[in-house]
Design an enzyme around this catalytic site. Structure first.
Site, short mmCIF file in Angstrom:
data_model
loop_
_atom_site.label_atom_id
_atom_site.label_comp_id
_atom_site.label_asym_id
_atom_site.label_seq_id
_atom_site.Cartn_x
_atom_site.Cartn_y
_atom_site.Cartn_z
N LEU A 1 1.30 -1.17 0.13
CA LEU A 1 -0.42 -0.09 -0.23
C LEU A 1 0.83 1.29 0.23
O LEU A 1 1.84 0.62 -0.01
CB LEU A 1 -0.99 -0.03 1.44
CG LEU A 1 -1.47 -1.15 1.10
CD1 LEU A 1 -2.52 -1.43 2.42
CD2 LEU A 1 -2.90 -1.46 -0.12
N PRO A 2 -0.17 2.66 -0.66
CA PRO A 2 1.15 3.20 -0.35
C PRO A 2 1.49 4.10 0.60
O PRO A 2 3.51 4.04 0.89
CB PRO A 2 0.06 5.04 -0.57
CG PRO A 2 -0.92 4.08 -1.15
CD PRO A 2 -1.07 2.26 -0.73
N LYS B 1 15.33 1.53 3.48
CA LYS B 1 14.62 1.83 2.23
C LYS B 1 14.04 3.13 1.96
O LYS B 1 14.45 4.12 0.64
CB LYS B 1 12.78 1.13 2.04
CG LYS B 1 12.26 1.59 0.75
CD LYS B 1 12.57 1.11 -0.29
CE LYS B 1 11.78 1.82 -1.99
NZ LYS B 1 11.97 1.16 -3.06
N LYS C 1 6.65 11.07 0.03
CA LYS C 1 6.46 10.15 1.21
C LYS C 1 8.23 9.43 1.71
O LYS C 1 8.80 9.64 2.67
CB LYS C 1 5.72 8.85 0.55
CG LYS C 1 5.03 7.82 2.46
CD LYS C 1 5.86 7.04 1.78
CE LYS C 1 5.45 6.46 0.72
NZ LYS C 1 6.41 4.76 0.80
#
Ligand code: NDP
Length: 295
Positions: free
Chosen positions: A65-66, A171, A240
């Site tokens: 998911l985002p 990440k 993000k």
């Protein structure tokens, strides 16, 4: 092995495609049901009506998911994952999430006898399609061994980053570097265009020299010079990721002015260009400010 896959977005649907075959038995759920139905037309998979319905029999649940906020959202609520997930199941979160939320999700699941790994991926849609993603996971090695086969179905380089949250941390920093490279390469090329140097000639030299990066070698030649700008990874998602890196730096009291500035620039780019554009389109703010095109 029964698998539930939640989130068939730009990268999720490609990852799920490697699980729609023996020895796996795949169930998919996507917020926009049409995408799950389209997936099931092309692959061997059952479409679930709700997250709870998707995970009811699953031994392994994958979320893609985002951000961690959407993972929290699909866990909770009347028809959420927590309403039906089996004790003894493992939830592998392939979202590029944030470490504190992953740790809190792991604790909440742990209280119900469900194991958790954060396992974000890199390599983009090309590696996802080929099943050769890099997977950086955080969590317990004995849990990983139980789901190794699942992760190997879409991953090639698979690395244990540390305890839960470490995959997310790694990440976020990798993608912060990607964001820096995109903008710094665009700025360098803007100078050279103004100086009358052909950007193709400039990249030919930079890519044989120490200024090279994935942005100069692949992204800018394939997507900017050609003006193709394909959508493979939304700019909003990269904003993000660098935001997660910036918050980590603040929490850890690391001094990272370049990452902070790049996070602000990506925020500006997303406000100007919108939610749907590709990450490489961030170069357009540099082009606009310098009234030129890199081509
Ligand atoms: P997309 O934006 O393409 O897809 C997001 C998915 O999440 C869609 O299935 C979407 O459903 C679903 N979703 C969004 N909001 C909600 C919500 N509130 N509740 C339930 N489902 C929701 O993202 P990607 O597939 O590109 O990325 C997924 C993750 O992987 C992100 O964390 C990203 O940073 C990471 N990633 C992406 C890469 C890429 O190349 N694209 C590369 C490496 C990592 P719907 O279809 O209804 O919109």
């Amino acid at each position: 092995m029964k698998i539930a896959f939640i989130g068939l977005g730009d990268i999720g649907h490609l990852m799920a495609s490697h699980l729609a075959r023996e020895p796996f038995e795949l169930t998919v759920w996507n917020r926009t049901a049409a995408k799950a139905e389209a997936f099931a037309r092309d692959h061997k998979a059952r479409v679930a009506q709700t997250p709870a319905d998707a995970v009811r029999d699953a031994q392994v649940v994958i979320t893609c998911l985002p951000s961690s906020a959407e993972v929290e959202a699909v866990l909770h609520g009347e028809n959420g994952v927590l309403a039906a997930i089996r004790k003894g199941a493992v939830l592998i979160d392939c979202t590029s999430g944030d470490p504190p939320t992953s740790r809190s999700i792991a604790a909440e699941l742990g209280g119900r006898g469900v194991e958790f790994l954060d396992a974000p991926v890199s390599g983009g849609t090309t590696a996802a399609r080929a099943g050769t993603l890099t997977v950086m996971w955080g969590g317990d090695a004995t849990v990983f061994e139980r789901v190794r086969l699942v992760i190997e179905a879409f991953g090639k380089k698979i690395v244990h980053a540390g305890p839960v949250g470490s995959g997310d941390a790694l990440k976020a920093v990798n993608n912060a570097l990607l964001a820096v490279h995109i903008l710094s390469t665009a700025e360098g090329l803007a100078i050279l265009v103004k100086a009358g140097v052909d950007p193709k000639v400039a990249l030919d030299v930079i890519n044989a020299s120490s200024g090279r990066s994935n942005s100069s070698e692949n992204l800018i030649p394939q997507r900017v010079l050609t003006r193709a700008f394909p959508r493979t990874f939304r700019l909003a998602l990269l904003e993000k990721d660098i935001g997660i890196a910036a918050v980590m730096a603040e929490d850890l009291k690391a001094k990272t002015p370049l990452i902070e500035l790049t996070a602000a620039r990506f925020h500006e780019a997303r406000e100007k260009l919108g939610e749907a554009v590709d990450h490489v389109e961030a170069v357009k703010i540099v082009e606009e400010e310098n009234q030129l095109e890199i081509k």
